[in-house]
Design an enzyme around this catalytic site. Structure first.
Site, PDB file in Angstrom:
ATOM      1  N   HIS A   1      24.046  12.958 -18.893  1.00  0.00           N
ATOM      2  CA  HIS A   1      23.095  11.775 -18.458  1.00  0.00           C
ATOM      3  C   HIS A   1      21.716  11.729 -19.248  1.00  0.00           C
ATOM      4  CE1 HIS A   1      21.437   9.519 -15.145  1.00  0.00           C
ATOM      5  NE2 HIS A   1      20.612  10.441 -14.776  1.00  0.00           N
TER       6      HIS A   1
ATOM      7  N   HIS B   1      15.579  13.972 -12.170  1.00  0.00           N
ATOM      8  CA  HIS B   1      14.967  12.645 -11.921  1.00  0.00           C
ATOM      9  C   HIS B   1      14.238  12.645 -10.682  1.00  0.00           C
ATOM     10  CE1 HIS B   1      17.448  10.720 -15.460  1.00  0.00           C
ATOM     11  NE2 HIS B   1      16.402  11.041 -15.913  1.00  0.00           N
TER      12      HIS B   1
ATOM     13  N   ASP C   1       2.011   7.196   1.996  1.00  0.00           N
ATOM     14  CA  ASP C   1       0.859   6.364   1.667  1.00  0.00           C
ATOM     15  C   ASP C   1      -0.334   7.271   1.563  1.00  0.00           C
ATOM     16  OD1 ASP C   1      -1.236   4.677   1.418  1.00  0.00           O
ATOM     17  OD2 ASP C   1      -0.879   3.614   3.429  1.00  0.00           O
TER      18      ASP C   1
ATOM     19  N   ASP D   1      14.401  10.368  -8.533  1.00  0.00           N
ATOM     20  CA  ASP D   1      15.225   9.838  -7.274  1.00  0.00           C
ATOM     21  C   ASP D   1      16.147  11.031  -6.757  1.00  0.00           C
ATOM     22  OD1 ASP D   1      16.593   9.647  -9.799  1.00  0.00           O
ATOM     23  OD2 ASP D   1      18.150   8.177  -9.259  1.00  0.00           O
TER      24      ASP D   1
ATOM     25  N   HIS E   1      17.422   1.298 -25.871  1.00  0.00           N
ATOM     26  CA  HIS E   1      17.743   1.822 -24.621  1.00  0.00           C
ATOM     27  C   HIS E   1      19.162   2.095 -24.209  1.00  0.00           C
ATOM     28  CE1 HIS E   1      16.822   4.151 -20.739  1.00  0.00           C
ATOM     29  NE2 HIS E   1      17.465   3.022 -20.004  1.00  0.00           N
TER      30      HIS E   1
ATOM     31  N   HIS F   1      24.208   6.136 -17.045  1.00  0.00           N
ATOM     32  CA  HIS F   1      25.049   6.058 -15.872  1.00  0.00           C
ATOM     33  C   HIS F   1      26.522   5.423 -16.652  1.00  0.00           C
ATOM     34  CE1 HIS F   1      22.113   6.785 -12.740  1.00  0.00           C
ATOM     35  NE2 HIS F   1      21.431   5.944 -13.449  1.00  0.00           N
TER      36      HIS F   1
ATOM     37  N   HIS G   1      25.635   6.303  -4.491  1.00  0.00           N
ATOM     38  CA  HIS G   1      24.510   5.903  -5.452  1.00  0.00           C
ATOM     39  C   HIS G   1      24.764   4.555  -5.953  1.00  0.00           C
ATOM     40  CE1 HIS G   1      23.968  10.521  -6.831  1.00  0.00           C
ATOM     41  NE2 HIS G   1      23.938  10.256  -5.669  1.00  0.00           N
TER      42      HIS G   1
ATOM     43  N   ASP H   1       2.990   4.243  -1.380  1.00  0.00           N
ATOM     44  CA  ASP H   1       3.136   4.874  -2.787  1.00  0.00           C
ATOM     45  C   ASP H   1       4.523   5.090  -3.154  1.00  0.00           C
ATOM     46  OD1 ASP H   1       0.548   4.877  -3.207  1.00  0.00           O
ATOM     47  OD2 ASP H   1       0.240   6.636  -1.906  1.00  0.00           O
TER      48      ASP H   1
ATOM     49  N   ASP I   1      29.207   8.391  -8.745  1.00  0.00           N
ATOM     50  CA  ASP I   1      27.989   7.557  -9.216  1.00  0.00           C
ATOM     51  C   ASP I   1      28.442   6.158  -9.479  1.00  0.00           C
ATOM     52  OD1 ASP I   1      25.782   6.374 -10.260  1.00  0.00           O
ATOM     53  OD2 ASP I   1      25.701   7.505 -12.083  1.00  0.00           O
TER      54      ASP I   1
ATOM     55  N   GLY J   1       0.953  -1.201   0.054  1.00  0.00           N
ATOM     56  CA  GLY J   1       0.150   0.050   0.206  1.00  0.00           C
ATOM     57  C   GLY J   1       0.996   1.370  -0.001  1.00  0.00           C
TER      58      GLY J   1
END
Length: 552
Positions: free
Chosen positions: A138, A72, A440, A74, A361, A365, A387, A47, A192, A45
């Protein structure tokens, strides 16, 4: 007192996503990135997941700003939740700032937030820190690395990066500037680690454009392409190849529409005249003259591609013969949903092209050789991999040793562990509160370990509700206990077990009466314990037991 810098990862170490790092110098703190993570399969449940910012809240008056490396989720997704708790300015490149503004507008926070837009090459001061934006490649435009100058020396934070010598727009990662900083002397490098397990170099984004050209050439079908909305360079290549083959382009999906509008206004997308068509008009055109760009590359249930696949889209129905191109890799955890959508597209008779071997694709990175190049250019005294999951950090540390960094000068950090840097040492020294705050719906942080444990039990073994009606005069049982189950057993096939549960409940109530136990909490606790013990003994299952007492 020996001068020192503290680096405090609050997210992004030992995990993918949720990136956030605090840098502390004297009385000043700056924060790099403010990202979210996605829930794992055990977070029923939930999100999204955001960093625990308890330490930042406790030191709010010392925070000079949040600096964003790129747009992005993240790295910027937690901003609306964090800014409800912290009143601090944001610093970002133009596209990143525009995406943040869209996000803050949705949360009704835009007019209370200071956002300072900075370009590549800009240098600005926040307390004892001086920050320079350095161009990197990127999978989203306007990505930057940071050169953070401190009283102890320069710290470089790469953000997410790769070295693409043939970028779609702008220049390649600024290895000249990174080399200059390396020659001047770099105290520490935070780099990274996402693709450290991949040998060689990450392929150029132009590879995808070449694949698109092959798939468009001599194609008489309607073409539907899904990709990450934030990948502006990918969108540019789709638009360019559509224009080349005289196809009109329709856009569907709110995030895709927002990105297209913002990137076009800022000049990151060049859309030829008369190429874009309103999605409401797309069905009036010949199918071999149409390209539809859609959200949904991760199988999201509310996305445009999902709705097309399951015949829920208002304008577009998938037809036999449609060519559907999935130009994205699966984020870990999304594979099942993506497979579900692909299967449904095949059921509709569509041709689905998703094979990774077709260069649909490329990663944004750096792979091992680019990571080595970063280390060679910067020549840091101290090296801190960031990361990535823990094994990635360890493997990146091994690359650091290969590139000449002294093993004692490499620090593998963890979220919440303070990395303390002086002129002579870099080491873990102390810890702050950190972790995952679960979102949530509208609730932020109100779903904790106790609630998640209950959700696990409900998901795994279901629930048994026991309703008893007692006399208000003497606590005597006035009627048969009522047993309700959800997700545990099918009642009609288990009447014998329900009778046994009623028996255990009545015996428990009789024992309470004999012992003089009248407190409802104590009675409920005994019912719960005895019923739970009986069920585990007979079924080896542990459903949630919920006793309810009604007084008459």
């Amino acid at each position: 007192m020996t001068p020192k810098i503290k680096i405090i990862p609050l997210g992004g170490l030992g995990e993918i996503g949720k990136n956030m790092t605090a840098f502390e110098c004297g009385t000043d703190i700056i924060v790099v990135d403010c990202g979210l993570g996605f829930p794992d399969e055990q977070m029923y449940g939930i999100d999204i997941v955001i960093p625990d910012i308890s330490y930042l809240k406790a030191n709010a008056e010392r925070i000079r700003g949040i600096i964003l490396t790129h747009g992005h989720e993240d790295h910027i997704g937690a901003i609306p939740y964090v800014l409800r708790e912290l009143d601090v300015p944001l610093y970002a490149t133009p596209l990143t700032a525009a995406l943040v503004e869209l996000k803050l507008e949705e949360h009704d926070l835009l007019y209370n937030t200071q956002i300072f837009t900075k370009k590549v090459g800009d240098v600005f001061r926040l307390g004892c820190f001086s920050i320079e934006f350095i161009n990197v490649n990127h999978s989203i435009a306007d990505s930057v690395a940071l050169a953070i100058k401190t009283p102890l020396g320069t710290i470089i934070h790469t953000g997410d990066f790769k070295i693409d010598v043939t970028p779609i727009q702008g220049s390649m990662t600024d290895i000249v500037r990174l080399g200059q900083l390396g020659n001047e002397g770099v105290l520490a490098l935070l780099s990274d680690s996402t693709n450290v397990e991949k040998a060689g170099h990450s392929a150029s984004e132009r590879k995808v454009g070449e694949t698109f050209d092959k798939l468009f050439k001599n194609c008489d079908q309607r073409i539907i392409i899904t990709t990450f909305a934030s990948n502006v360079h990918r969108l540019q290549q789709i638009i360019d190849v559509a224009a080349k083959y005289k196809r009109k382009v329709g856009i569907t999906g709110r995030s895709m529409e927002n990105i297209l509008r913002v990137a076009t206004v800022l000049g990151y997308l060049n859309v030829p005249d008369d190429v874009l068509v309103d999605i409401n008009q797309i069905n009036k055109l010949p199918e071999n003259k149409v390209v539809i760009i859609s959200t949904g590359s991760q199988g999201e249930t509310m996305s445009a591609l999902y709705r097309m696949a399951f015949s829920e889209h208002r304008q577009i129905n998938i037809k036999a013969g449609d060519r559907v191109i999935i130009s994205a890799s699966a984020i870990p955890g999304n594979e099942t949903m993506i497979s579900k959508v692909i299967d449904e597209l095949f059921h509709k008779g569509a041709e689905v092209i998703y094979d990774r071997n077709t260069d649909l694709h490329v990663s944004g990175h750096a792979s091992q050789e680019e990571q080595k190049m970063m280390l060679a250019l910067v020549k840091p005294k101290y090296f801190i991999p960031v990361h990535g999951e823990y094994r990635m950090l360890v493997k990146h540390a091994e690359l650091g040793k290969i590139m000449g960094v002294q093993p004692k000068n490499i620090v593998i950090g963890e979220n919440g562990k303070v990395i303390e840097i002086t002129k002579k040492t870099a080491k873990l020294n102390g810890a702050v509160q950190s972790g995952a705050v679960m979102v949530d719906g509208m609730g932020v942080g109100d779903v904790g370990s106790v609630v998640m444990r209950d959700r696990h039990r409900l998901a795994e073994d279901g629930m048994v509700v026991i309703v008893v009606t007692l006399s208000s005069w003497d606590n005597a049982l006035l009627s048969e206990p009522e047993i309700l189950t959800r997700g545990f057993i099918y009642v009609k096939e288990a009447e014998g077990m329900l009778d046994e549960l009623k028996r255990v409940t009545k015996e428990t109530l009789e024992a309470c009466e004999e012992a003089g136990v009248r407190d409802w909490s104590a009675i409920k606790s005994r019912i719960k314990s005895n019923v739970s013990g009986y069920l585990y003994k007979t079924t080896k299952r542990s459903p949630m037991i919920l006793p309810l007492i009604s007084e008459v």
